[in-house]
Design an enzyme around this catalytic site. Sequence first.
Site, PDB file in Angstrom:
ATOM      1  N   HIS A   1       0.849  -1.192   0.000  1.00  0.00           N
ATOM      2  CA  HIS A   1       0.000   0.000   0.000  1.00  0.00           C
ATOM      3  C   HIS A   1       0.890   1.249   0.000  1.00  0.00           C
ATOM      4  CE1 HIS A   1      -2.857   3.062   1.138  1.00  0.00           C
ATOM      5  NE2 HIS A   1      -3.807   2.227   0.756  1.00  0.00           N
TER       6      HIS A   1
ATOM      7  N   GLU B   1      -3.929   1.977  -7.484  1.00  0.00           N
ATOM      8  CA  GLU B   1      -4.332   3.087  -6.613  1.00  0.00           C
ATOM      9  C   GLU B   1      -3.423   4.289  -6.852  1.00  0.00           C
ATOM     10  OE1 GLU B   1      -6.599   1.599  -2.919  1.00  0.00           O
ATOM     11  OE2 GLU B   1      -4.477   1.636  -2.425  1.00  0.00           O
TER      12      GLU B   1
ATOM     13  N   SER C   1     -10.423   6.967  -3.505  1.00  0.00           N
ATOM     14  CA  SER C   1     -11.609   7.837  -3.462  1.00  0.00           C
ATOM     15  C   SER C   1     -12.825   7.280  -4.195  1.00  0.00           C
ATOM     16  CB  SER C   1     -11.280   9.242  -3.993  1.00  0.00           C
ATOM     17  OG  SER C   1     -10.424   9.901  -3.085  1.00  0.00           O
TER      18      SER C   1
ATOM     19  N   GLY D   1     -11.114   2.584   0.982  1.00  0.00           N
ATOM     20  CA  GLY D   1     -10.576   3.011   2.276  1.00  0.00           C
ATOM     21  C   GLY D   1     -11.658   3.720   3.070  1.00  0.00           C
TER      22      GLY D   1
HETATM   23  P1  PGA Z   1      -9.679   5.800  -0.085  1.00  0.00           P
HETATM   24  O1  PGA Z   1      -8.473   4.785   0.231  1.00  0.00           O
HETATM   25  O2  PGA Z   1     -10.799   4.968  -0.643  1.00  0.00           O
HETATM   26  O3  PGA Z   1     -10.023   6.412   1.247  1.00  0.00           O
HETATM   27  O4  PGA Z   1      -9.172   6.799  -1.064  1.00  0.00           O
HETATM   28  C1  PGA Z   1      -8.188   3.723  -0.618  1.00  0.00           C
HETATM   29  C2  PGA Z   1      -6.959   3.010  -0.122  1.00  0.00           C
HETATM   30  O5  PGA Z   1      -6.049   3.670   0.400  1.00  0.00           O
HETATM   31  O6  PGA Z   1      -6.860   1.781  -0.200  1.00  0.00           O
END
Ligand code: PGA
Length: 231
Positions: A84, A156, A193, A214
């Site tokens: 990550h 991501e 997001s 997330g």
């Molecule tokens: P987010 O995070 O959906 O809050 O942008 C995604 C992630 O970091 O796996």
Amino acid sequence: MIIALNNKSNLEKIEFESYIKGLESISTEETIILCPTYLNIGAANSSLKIGSQNVSINENGAYTGEISATQLKSYNVQYAIVGHSERREYQRETNEEINLKIKQLLKNDITPILCIGESLKERENNQVKEVLKEELSIAIKDIKEEDKKKIIVAYEPIWSIGTGIIPTNEQIEEVFAEIKKIVPKSKILYGGSANEENIEQLKQIGAIDGYLLGGLSLKLEKLKIFLQKLH
Ligand code: PGA
């Protein structure tokens, strides 16, 4: 679709108890993979599929503070997020370490969810393909073909995580096509997001096999709407 929920460092003991009840009450046909903190894995005792957010590069032994893949397996963990961007940034995790983690997971029959993604600067400098290719190819180095296809890749973009900004569908499609050149048989998730509003746009992309969520993982009412809008 695969819906992986990344709780990150959120939810304390009592909060998690009510959270998991709420999550279990959502009826959906999607494959939900809940990735709580290590501590909450022990408390999950759930019908849901469970993933961890990390794993040690080592087997059991004198590695204070680390959790091995065999230990995860003994808690019925079936998936593990690796690489990550928050770990790459704050823990200085390298592509070589991520490769070792993936090997530990595969040896223990745990499915890796490998996160890759470029920074805003790298995108502005036209380095997206180069960066992702490097992250992906080192992460899967010396892994057998039959094992490579077990790895789930999560694209991501770092500039999308927690910012409310998502790439255009064309940008995502372009990246997915590049990933497919390297791991044609892997499932690919989008993360960054993704929410109950922009899912209307994201779902137009046929190549997406699922999402890594997330912030939305913590908002069950909104998650429910997201799941309803998926198809
Ligand atoms: P987010 O995070 O959906 O809050 O942008 C995604 C992630 O970091 O796996």
